[in-house]
Design an enzyme around this catalytic site. Structure first.
Site, PDB file in Angstrom:
ATOM      1  N   HIS A  76      51.254  37.359  26.436  1.00 55.15           N
ATOM      2  CA  HIS A  76      49.817  36.529  26.301  1.00 55.15           C
ATOM      3  C   HIS A  76      50.289  35.355  25.445  1.00 55.15           C
ATOM      4  O   HIS A  76      49.760  34.322  25.676  1.00 55.15           O
ATOM      5  CB  HIS A  76      48.745  37.338  25.572  1.00 55.15           C
ATOM      6  CG  HIS A  76      48.362  38.515  26.738  1.00 55.15           C
ATOM      7  ND1 HIS A  76      47.098  39.244  26.555  1.00 55.15           N
ATOM      8  CD2 HIS A  76      48.665  38.649  27.914  1.00 55.15           C
ATOM      9  CE1 HIS A  76      46.865  39.856  27.505  1.00 55.15           C
ATOM     10  NE2 HIS A  76      47.841  39.695  28.523  1.00 55.15           N
ATOM     11  N   ALA A 120      43.918  40.385  38.227  1.00 49.63           N
ATOM     12  CA  ALA A 120      43.996  38.897  38.527  1.00 49.63           C
ATOM     13  C   ALA A 120      43.470  38.896  40.194  1.00 49.63           C
ATOM     14  O   ALA A 120      42.652  38.386  40.573  1.00 49.63           O
ATOM     15  CB  ALA A 120      45.140  38.082  38.616  1.00 49.63           C
ATOM     16  N   LYS A 157      42.450  40.222  27.526  1.00 47.52           N
ATOM     17  CA  LYS A 157      42.618  41.035  26.019  1.00 47.52           C
ATOM     18  C   LYS A 157      43.755  41.897  26.342  1.00 47.52           C
ATOM     19  O   LYS A 157      44.286  42.394  27.200  1.00 47.52           O
ATOM     20  CB  LYS A 157      41.303  41.624  26.040  1.00 47.52           C
ATOM     21  CG  LYS A 157      40.928  42.723  27.120  1.00 47.52           C
ATOM     22  CD  LYS A 157      41.629  44.001  26.996  1.00 47.52           C
ATOM     23  CE  LYS A 157      41.485  44.792  28.062  1.00 47.52           C
ATOM     24  NZ  LYS A 157      42.661  46.066  28.120  1.00 47.52           N
ATOM     25  N   ALA A 169      49.125  39.907  38.753  1.00 47.41           N
ATOM     26  CA  ALA A 169      48.675  41.287  38.206  1.00 47.41           C
ATOM     27  C   ALA A 169      47.502  41.583  38.919  1.00 47.41           C
ATOM     28  O   ALA A 169      46.408  40.781  39.420  1.00 47.41           O
ATOM     29  CB  ALA A 169      48.391  41.345  36.602  1.00 47.41           C
TER      30      ALA A 169
END
Length: 357
Positions: A94, A30, A112, A27
């Site tokens: 997640h 990242a 988050k 992502a």
């Protein structure tokens, strides 16, 4: 910040000076933020990247000099050289991959919001306790020195007891392909920007609110909340917040502010939450003699990379050093608050938060 339960380093980790990291998914957060930070942090070594799109993963690994690339997340979790994993997957993934990583014997830093429900956070707490591995929610802003200074100001009675806080975050997220605009992926203002605002307010008051009331306005096409406002009742103090995904600027950073009203003064942050780029920022303080918007004191903070600070602190924690940490029970309070805000929007009234673990 607080102490949390972290197992002592095992023999292999104690023989090293760095933690070996793997990343699940390529992502943008990242590739652009956290993986470069993992390469800059002295106590971290970025060993592996897993991507279900192998070509995308190989391209990212080549660009960043990552030695191992896996075509599946499970393959990375099976790598005995990996101590900890970073989970930057879409919000709805997640919980699953944090559980699987903990079960595989890895420590976890998850983006988050940690989960989409409070029940999932409670299950993660149980898995953490059973596996003995450490997990945190990836709020980089909590690692910024301004937040430690904020605690010092409160401890020194610079503004008196906290009576109220006001938080705002806003940005233009208009791309239909953006996961923030997908209600099935945990999109919307509350889950994305609201998690910052709620987490920050709970840091200010050192506890979750007792009850909340909210007004949410929805995009008719995306079906996500695009402007959300709330009042959080902490009993002897209040917080108000507004978060918006179709308002404010369209630059590289969100509009954000946080002001705190005390018994005999006030303070405000001008860049309190996520800093996509290291940026100088301030806490301005007004004492009992201040007037209007004018502070008596302005505390300046030099640019710092919050992502480097986060992975360095996390890695040092796993190496057995005495550094701050935030247990995922904090995320439980955040998710309970967000769930209550959605419920309040549906009912039109106050909603009390559940108590206990």
């Amino acid at each position: 910040m607080r102490a949390t339960r972290v197992p002592p380093p095992d023999g292999d980790t104690m023989a090293r000076t760095t933690i070996h990291w793997g990343v699940l998914g390529a992502a943008a957060i990242a590739t652009q933020r956290t993986m470069p930070a993992l390469q800059l942090a002295p106590s971290a070594t970025l060993m592996a990247l897993a991507s279900r799109d192998l070509a995308k993963g190989q391209a990212a690994a080549q660009a960043l000099g990552i030695p191992k690339v896996y075509a599946s997340y499970d393959a990375l979790l099976d790598d005995p050289e990996i101590d900890a994993v970073y989970v930057p997957l879409p919000n709805q993934l997640h919980f699953e991959w944090s559980v699987r990583a903990l079960e595989a014997g890895k420590h976890v830093l998850c983006e988050k919001p940690l989960c989409l429900t409070a029940d999932q956070v409670q299950q993660l707490c149980e898995v953490r306790d059973r596996t003995g591995k450490h997990i945190e929610e990836g709020f980089g802003f909590r690692n910024h020195p301004q937040w430690a200074r904020f605690d010092e100001l409160l401890a020194a009675d610079a503004i008196g007891p906290v009576r109220a806080a006001h938080a705002t975050l806003a940005k233009q997220f208009l791309d239909p392909k953006d996961v923030r605009n997908d209600p099935n992926a945990g999109g919307g203002a509350l889950y994305d920007l609201g998690s910052y605002a709620v987490s920050a307010c709970n840091l200010v008051f050192k506890r979750p609110p007792l009850r909340v009331v909210a007004a949410l306005e929805y995009d008719p096409v995306f079906r996500i909340d695009r402007v959300s406002s709330a009042l959080l009742d902490y009993g002897d103090a209040h917080a108000a917040l507004t978060v918006a995904t179709q308002a404010g600027p369209d630059g590289w950073g969100t509009h954000q502010q946080l002001s705190v009203l005390g018994g005999h003064g006030w303070l405000r942050f001008d860049f309190p939450y996520a800093q996509a780029r290291p940026t100088a920022c301030h806490i301005e303080v007004g004492d009992h003699t201040s007037v209007g918007y004018f502070p008596n004191q302005s505390l300046e903070f030099e640019p710092v990379n919050q992502y480097v600070l986060q992975v360095e602190r996390f890695s040092r924690l796993l190496l057995g050093q005495a550094v701050p940490s935030w247990p995922i029970e904090d995320a439980l309070g955040t998710l309970r608050t967000i769930e209550a805000l959605f419920a309040s929007s549906r009912s039109g009234g106050w909603v009390a938060l559940p108590t206990g673990g």
